[in-house]
Design a protein around this motif. Structure first.
Motif, short mmCIF file in Angstrom:
data_model
loop_
_atom_site.label_atom_id
_atom_site.label_comp_id
_atom_site.label_asym_id
_atom_site.label_seq_id
_atom_site.Cartn_x
_atom_site.Cartn_y
_atom_site.Cartn_z
N PHE A 44 0.68 -1.24 -0.42
CA PHE A 44 -0.49 -0.04 0.07
C PHE A 44 0.84 0.98 0.18
CE2 PHE A 44 -3.14 -2.35 2.81
CZ PHE A 44 -3.50 -2.47 1.76
N VAL A 104 -2.62 5.44 4.04
CA VAL A 104 -3.72 4.08 3.08
C VAL A 104 -4.74 3.86 3.79
CG1 VAL A 104 -3.95 2.38 1.74
CG2 VAL A 104 -2.74 3.75 1.23
N ALA A 105 -4.63 2.61 5.09
CA ALA A 105 -5.48 2.19 5.80
C ALA A 105 -5.83 3.17 6.59
CB ALA A 105 -4.20 1.18 5.94
N SER A 106 -7.02 3.07 6.88
CA SER A 106 -8.13 3.64 7.78
C SER A 106 -7.64 3.91 9.30
CB SER A 106 -9.34 3.41 7.71
OG SER A 106 -9.78 3.68 6.36
N SER A 127 -6.72 7.40 -0.01
CA SER A 127 -7.92 6.26 -0.28
C SER A 127 -8.10 5.88 0.86
CB SER A 127 -6.95 5.23 -0.87
OG SER A 127 -5.22 5.04 -0.21
N SER A 128 -7.77 6.26 2.13
CA SER A 128 -8.70 5.32 3.55
C SER A 128 -10.00 5.77 3.20
CB SER A 128 -8.02 6.41 4.74
OG SER A 128 -7.04 5.62 5.10
N THR A 129 -11.35 4.52 3.93
CA THR A 129 -12.64 5.29 3.24
C THR A 129 -13.57 4.76 4.55
OG1 THR A 129 -12.06 3.01 2.62
CG2 THR A 129 -12.47 4.48 1.11
N ASN A 130 -12.44 4.38 5.63
CA ASN A 130 -13.79 4.68 6.53
C ASN A 130 -14.38 6.10 7.03
OD1 ASN A 130 -14.20 4.84 9.84
ND2 ASN A 130 -14.07 2.96 8.96
N TYR A 177 -11.39 -0.37 8.90
CA TYR A 177 -11.93 -0.52 7.70
C TYR A 177 -12.83 -2.13 7.47
CZ TYR A 177 -11.00 -2.21 3.03
OH TYR A 177 -11.64 -3.00 2.07
N TYR A 229 -7.92 -6.92 4.55
CA TYR A 229 -6.65 -6.46 3.36
C TYR A 229 -5.95 -8.25 2.39
CZ TYR A 229 -6.05 -2.69 5.88
OH TYR A 229 -7.19 -0.83 6.55
N ASP A 253 -11.68 -2.82 -1.32
CA ASP A 253 -10.28 -1.96 -2.07
C ASP A 253 -8.88 -2.57 -1.37
OD1 ASP A 253 -11.28 -1.04 0.28
OD2 ASP A 253 -10.33 1.25 -0.99
N GLY A 254 -9.03 -3.18 0.12
CA GLY A 254 -7.89 -3.49 0.42
C GLY A 254 -7.62 -4.60 0.28
N HIS A 276 -11.34 1.77 -6.55
CA HIS A 276 -10.98 2.81 -7.00
C HIS A 276 -11.02 3.76 -8.11
CE1 HIS A 276 -11.25 4.38 -2.55
NE2 HIS A 276 -10.19 3.52 -3.36
N MET A 305 -4.00 2.49 -5.32
CA MET A 305 -3.39 3.36 -4.11
C MET A 305 -1.97 4.28 -5.08
SD MET A 305 -3.95 0.61 -2.65
CE MET A 305 -2.61 -0.81 -3.21
N1 PHE Z 1 -9.38 1.32 1.81
C1 PHE Z 1 -8.61 0.83 2.44
C2 PHE Z 1 -8.44 1.27 4.30
O1 PHE Z 1 -9.76 2.66 4.59
C3 PHE Z 1 -7.57 1.43 2.03
C4 PHE Z 1 -7.13 0.63 0.82
C5 PHE Z 1 -7.07 1.95 -0.03
C6 PHE Z 1 -7.19 -0.55 0.41
C7 PHE Z 1 -7.07 1.34 -2.09
C8 PHE Z 1 -6.65 -0.51 -0.61
C9 PHE Z 1 -6.48 0.45 -1.83
O2 PHE Z 1 -7.98 1.01 4.63
#
Ligand code: PHE
Length: 378
Positions: A44, A104-106, A127-130, A177, A229, A253-254, A276, A305
């Motif tokens: 990541f 990247v990781a929430s 890219s953190s989606t939480n 996440y 992940y 996405d993980g 994404h 990423m």
């Molecule tokens: N969205 C994941 C998270 O919030 C991280 C991630 C984003 C992993 C994009 C892979 C690609 O932890």
């Protein structure tokens, strides 16, 4: 001169860290980045960093912004819980960064967010989606969609495309996440008439999933949702096959990393995940980005990423230009006003909650390759 301290990526991170000095040079804008460059989710951090650095180098080659060069100072959290807080405090107090990119990781973005909020340093997560990441406060932004959307995308995909009705959910309880994505998936899947027959748990770093998979097998499900992940996802797919489970396995996405296939091998063939962006997209923006990224990074094909890492730096730079200053409060206001920024992962308009609404893509693993299946608009 374009300065990107983390170009020392190739020369070794230790050297890069040792080189870090205290006083910002007069003619540079110091942007911090924290990333999982080593450790469990190194894929990541490495990928995101390569996209981010490419953007910074491009901005500098074009003359920088506000008459200054950008200096990217990158710190590695080794994918470890607790490290991000330490290094982000250092970036702010020692290196005097004016804004922060990552993570990247929430769970790791969530470590940094309260620190940035308190220091009034704008943070942009690629890219953190939480949802909780940007809920921390008005200095915290992201350039990607959030998991309430991603969960719906995969719940609909499971029902309409995979046609599964009775699903097992296997959640990593130590990942914000994973816990969030499991929740949003379940809510939608059940609302649409699906059944969650069994729920099982694991923790980051676990290697043996036989107990959970045995319980899952006994429940007679026709699909497994795995919102974790890549390392654990690959191991779960392998161990599921060993137990004779042949139902489709799908995640979010993980999952996206070459290691999914390296570790999972034949066991991840025919599995699905949402993400994404796809390098198969033939839009002019993606085509140009692919060429530039491959040239910069030894012919490597950028993943989600990398694309989001690039977009995060560009969106931040765009806000600084519009703000006309790097002062935290003004950059914050300009970030909040981001509208219609055309990037690699789509168009970024930041909403009142400082999130982007963008399409998701569903990918499948075919012959060891990630293949585009469909795109889902928000
Ligand atoms: N969205 C994941 C998270 O919030 C991280 C991630 C984003 C992993 C994009 C892979 C690609 O932890």
């Amino acid at each position: 001169m374009p300065i990107a301290r983390s170009s020392a990526l190739l020369a070794g991170f230790a050297a890069a860290l040792a080189l870090t000095s205290c006083a910002p040079k007069k003619d540079t804008i110091r942007i911090g980045e924290f990333a999982s460059l080593t450790g469990k989710e190194a894929a990541f951090g490495q990928s995101s960093h390569k996209g981010t650095l490419l953007a910074i180098e491009e901005l500098n080659a074009a003359g920088g912004i506000l008459g200054k060069s950008l200096e990217l100072i990158t710190e590695d959290n080794q994918s470890k819980a607790g490290e991000s807080a330490t290094i982000v405090k250092k970036l702010i107090s020692r290196d005097k960064i004016v804004a922060l990119l990552g993570e990247v990781a929430s769970s790791r973005s969530l470590e940094a967010a309260p620190i940035c909020q308190a220091a009034k340093i704008p943070q942009v997560s690629p890219s953190s989606t939480n949802p909780a990441v940007t809920e921390t406060g008005d200095y915290i932004f992201r350039v990607c969609f959030i998991d309430p959307f991603q969960g719906v995308v995969m719940a609909k995909f499971a029902k309409d495309t995979l046609k599964v009705r009775k699903v097992a959910v296997l959640t990593s309880v130590s990942s914000a996440y994973s816990v969030g994505l499991a929740k949003y998936f379940k809510e939608r899947f059940v609302a649409d008439g699906g059944v969650i027959a069994v729920e099982q748990k694991y923790s980051e770093g676990d290697k043996d999933f036989k107990a959970q998979l045995t319980a899952i097998k006994a429940s007679g499900i026709d699909g497994i949702f795995l919102p974790g992940y890549y390392t654990e996802a690959a191991l779960v797919c392998k161990q599921a096959k060993d137990l004779g489970l042949t139902v489709p396995v799908f995640g979010g996405d993980g999952w996206e990393a070459p290691q999914l296939v390296e570790i999972g091998g034949a066991a991840v063939e025919g599995s699905y995940y949402s993400t994404h962006y796809s390098p198969e997209n033939r839009s002019p923006a993606v085509t140009t980005f692919l060429a530039k990224f491959k040239q910069r990074w030894k012919n490597e094909v950028p993943d989600a990423m990398a694309a989001l890492g690039y977009d995060s730096a560009m969106v931040l730079a765009d806000a600084m230009k519009r703000a006309g200053t790097t002062e935290g409060a003004k950059v914050r206001d300009a970030l909040a006003a981001t509208k219609g920024y055309v990037g690699i992962t789509g168009t970024t308009t930041l909403d009142a909650s400082r999130n982007a609404n963008k399409a998701a893509v569903v990918i499948t693993v075919k012959n060891g390759q990630f293949k585009f299946v469909e795109s889902v608009a928000p």
